[in-house]
Design an enzyme around this catalytic site. Structure first.
Site, mmCIF file in Angstrom:
data_model
loop_
_atom_site.group_PDB
_atom_site.id
_atom_site.type_symbol
_atom_site.label_atom_id
_atom_site.label_comp_id
_atom_site.label_asym_id
_atom_site.label_seq_id
_atom_site.Cartn_x
_atom_site.Cartn_y
_atom_site.Cartn_z
ATOM 1 N N ASP A 155 -2.961 5.120 -2.000
ATOM 2 C CA ASP A 155 -4.086 5.529 -1.685
ATOM 3 C C ASP A 155 -4.554 6.606 -1.887
ATOM 4 O OD1 ASP A 155 -5.680 4.969 0.840
ATOM 5 O OD2 ASP A 155 -4.595 6.472 1.332
ATOM 6 N N HIS A 206 -11.068 -2.721 3.194
ATOM 7 C CA HIS A 206 -11.582 -2.538 4.455
ATOM 8 C C HIS A 206 -12.246 -1.449 4.955
ATOM 9 C CE1 HIS A 206 -8.953 -0.273 2.657
ATOM 10 N NE2 HIS A 206 -8.204 0.660 3.416
ATOM 11 N N ASP A 207 -12.181 -0.720 3.654
ATOM 12 C CA ASP A 207 -13.141 0.561 4.320
ATOM 13 C C ASP A 207 -15.113 0.632 3.585
ATOM 14 O OD1 ASP A 207 -10.948 1.940 4.998
ATOM 15 O OD2 ASP A 207 -10.653 2.325 2.100
ATOM 16 N N ASP A 232 0.566 -1.245 0.052
ATOM 17 C CA ASP A 232 0.062 0.189 -0.405
ATOM 18 C C ASP A 232 1.079 1.408 -0.356
ATOM 19 O OD1 ASP A 232 -2.553 1.613 1.034
ATOM 20 O OD2 ASP A 232 -3.318 -0.347 1.220
ATOM 21 N N GLU A 292 -5.960 3.891 -6.506
ATOM 22 C CA GLU A 292 -7.334 4.655 -5.680
ATOM 23 C C GLU A 292 -8.152 5.244 -5.848
ATOM 24 O OE1 GLU A 292 -9.254 3.668 -1.137
ATOM 25 O OE2 GLU A 292 -7.734 5.289 -1.670
HETATM 26 C C1 NOJ Z 1 -8.362 5.551 1.947
HETATM 27 C C2 NOJ Z 1 -8.014 4.068 2.754
HETATM 28 O O1 NOJ Z 1 -8.284 2.780 1.717
HETATM 29 C C3 NOJ Z 1 -8.387 4.339 3.757
HETATM 30 O O2 NOJ Z 1 -8.665 2.972 4.642
HETATM 31 C C4 NOJ Z 1 -7.997 5.208 4.256
HETATM 32 O O3 NOJ Z 1 -8.565 5.928 5.289
HETATM 33 C C5 NOJ Z 1 -7.544 7.038 3.216
HETATM 34 N N1 NOJ Z 1 -7.497 6.260 2.229
HETATM 35 C C6 NOJ Z 1 -7.194 7.533 3.741
HETATM 36 O O4 NOJ Z 1 -5.629 6.908 4.109
#
Ligand code: NOJ
Length: 580
Positions: A211, A346-347, A103, A274
């Site tokens: 990210d 994970h989000d 990541d 992302e």
């Molecule tokens: C996206 C990530 O997937 C998330 O988990 C994170 O809180 C935010 N970006 C900030 O890094």
């Protein structure tokens, strides 16, 4: 591991598995997953057949945002192990024919990163300009209500600016106050990041998941100030997104990164950006190989379809919206660029609880959802536990939550009278990121075999019924169904490379599409409902006698001639025929 198809990059026929390390497997009994824990569970991934592992952050971090707040880009946090543990894991992953992707979190650092500590120390520190420092709003005192340089809200509640008393200026943080945004306008920042990325690649890692990478270019005014955002009715803050989502220099920055980090590497590291808020047209630009930016992006359109005014406003998904969205992305990236395909990470809440049925039809709806996703054109991502059809956490109380986004939202909305406790808890139960962050359920022993200690977040109590050990022993389990899907992608070029045609776009229950490649045609069917439904496609008769390649009922019958019978509740089928 997959064999590459001719004329296609290796990742076209690959499947990526995401590990969220703190919840994967704990080797030392401190209640938090770690690298040795992962190493101890590689058999599970090898058996599943995935090609790539994406590791969520394991770098040193104060863990304000569970590791997405990094204080040292070139180390391993002691809670996860050491660099030696990392090297051993990487070697083992490679020996087993898999790849490992890190990541990359470079929109922001932790406020405890040495770069930020230096930057905040004085106005004239050489690293002052590495972050977004701005004076208070004109004619306002630092710290006065509304004196922040812009009205933007942060993603984790509160304003996107924090005052640093020492210098009387504010710094920008699109996420928590412990995640200051790096200033990519400064070439020294970019050079330091590229050098760090090369260091990991030289160590042997196989790429990066980047990210919120489309937030790195901010649209400042000519005088360096940033513009206010529009304040929607009832919102506490302005929406800054138009000023930093895919900002003016984003393509330039990614092309530079590609030249500096990836271009000369014959092994073709994987790059996936992302990108919240990215459009199809932008995604084509980001992923057109000739432009040298990234291989694929994570877009968010399909996971925003069950939301209203904001993330917390949940409503049921309309299948026709999902089909329209996926259909547009498939068409938009058909000739240039590449899709990534995901339900979970994970989000996001767990897909079986979200778009399926995590009760009576848990296994069947999970495998139907997997079939539909994996048979699209693009690279599928499996998030840990998805291959077991793990469900949402179904927490009852706020003190069970750990995620900064959930906890802050609850406190802010209550404090401002935006919602009552009951409705906030209900929204969290549906959407909180913690739904995906409970531990992987390995077996039916205490704490699901995840730890011998006190787990950092409560283990989902359904682990005696839903766990890997039980599924490894059961050939008709969700786990083995995922394995079949992955095997099919490796073996069948039409899955990786076939053209995509959506069928029945107006049907609210059946998801149907064709994939065609050379003489091979695949028909993919998924029933998104608990009722039987007919398959109403114009050339149904042409499929009489076609081979049933995959079916999620009766353990997945794999051969046999048939016409197109009604689909049973949550049933999925994949047929193959030769044409021409
Ligand atoms: C996206 C990530 O997937 C998330 O988990 C994170 O809180 C935010 N970006 C900030 O890094």
């Amino acid at each position: 591991m997959t064999a590459s198809l001719p004329d296609a990059p290796w990742w076209a026929s690959a499947v990526v598995y995401q590990i969220y390390p703190r919840s994967f497997a704990d080797s030392d009994g401190d209640g938090i997953g770690d690298l040795r824990g992962i190493a101890g569970r590689l058999d599970h991934l090898e058996l599943l057949g995935v090609d790539v592992i994406w590791l969520s952050p394991v770098y040193p971090s104060p863990q304000d945002d569970a590791g997405y707040d990094i204080s040292d880009y070139q180390g391993i946090d002691p809670i996860f192990g050491s660099l030696a543990d990392f090297d051993a894991l990487l070697a083992d992953v490679h020996t087993r024919g898999m790849k490992l992707v890190m990541d990359l979190v470079v929109n922001h650092t932790s406020d405890e990163h040495p770069w930020f500590i230096e930057s905040r120390s004085s106005h004239d520190n050489p690293k002052r300009d590495w972050y977004w420092w701005r004076p208070p709003r004109a004619h306002m005192e630092p710290g006065a209500p509304g004196a922040e340089p812009t009205n933007w809200g942060s993603s984790f509640s509160g304003p996107a600016w924090d005052l640093d008393e020492r210098t009387g200026e504010y710094y920008l943080h699109l996420f928590s106050r412990k995640q200051p945004d790096l200033n990519w306008e400064n070439p020294e920042v970019r050079a330091a990041i590229y050098s760090m990325m090369r260091w990991w690649l030289d160590r042997g890692v196989d790429g990066f998941r980047m990210d919120v990478i489309n937030f790195i270019s901010k649209a400042a005014n000519a005088d360096g100030s940033l513009p206010d955002g529009i304040v929607r009715n009832g919102a506490l803050f302005g929406n800054g997104r138009p000023h930093y989502v895919c900002g003016p220099r984003i393509h330039e920055f990614l092309q530079e990164m590609h030249r500096e980090v990836f271009a000369e590497r014959p092994e073709m590291p994987l790059t996936v950006g992302e990108m919240p808020g990215v459009t199809v047209d932008e995604a084509v630009l980001f992923t057109d190989p000739a432009r040298g930016e990234v291989d694929m992006v994570f877009q968010f359109e399909h996971v925003d379809l069950d939301r209203g005014v904001d993330w917390w406003d949940v409503h049921p998904l309309r299948l026709t919206d999902l089909k329209a969205s996926f259909g547009r992305w498939q068409a938009g990236l058909a000739d240039l660029g590449w899709n990534s395909l995901y339900w979970d990470n994970h989000d996001q809440p767990r897909v079986v609880s979200r778009f399926g049925d995590d009760g009576e039809f848990r296994e069947r709806s999970a495998t139907m959802l997997a079939t539909v996703l994996h048979l699209h054109r693009g690279t599928p991502y499996v998030y840990q536990g998805e291959e077991l059809a793990m469900t949402n956490a179904h927490f009852e109380r706020i003190d069970q939550y750990r995620d900064i986004e959930s906890v802050n939202h609850y406190a802010e909305a209550l404090a401002h009278g935006q919602a009552d406790e009951g409705s906030l808890l209900e929204a969290l139960r549906a959407v909180s990121r913690d739904n995906a962050r409970t531990q992987v359920q390995w077996d039916a022993t205490e704490n699901a075999g995840f730890t011998t200690g006190e787990p950092w977040i409560a283990v989902n109590p359904n682990y005696p019924q839903i766990n890997a050990a039980e599924q490894h022993d059961n050939p008709s389990s969700v786990f083995y169904y995922y394995r079949s899907l992955i095997t099919l992608r490796h073996a069948e070029p039409a899955v990786a490379l076939g053209d995509f045609t959506m069928l029945m776009p107006d049907d609210e229950a059946v998801y149907a599409f064709l994939r065609s490649h050379g003489q091979t045609e695949l028909l993919v069917l998924g029933n998104f409902s608990p009722e039987p439904h007919p398959v109403l496609i114009s050339d149904a008769a042409a499929w009489t006698g076609a081979q049933l390649v995959l079916c999620n009922i009766d353990g997945g019958a794999v051969t046999g001639a048939s016409s197109l019978p009604e689909l049973q509740p949550w049933e999925a089928r994949v047929y193959r025929r030769q044409v021409g």
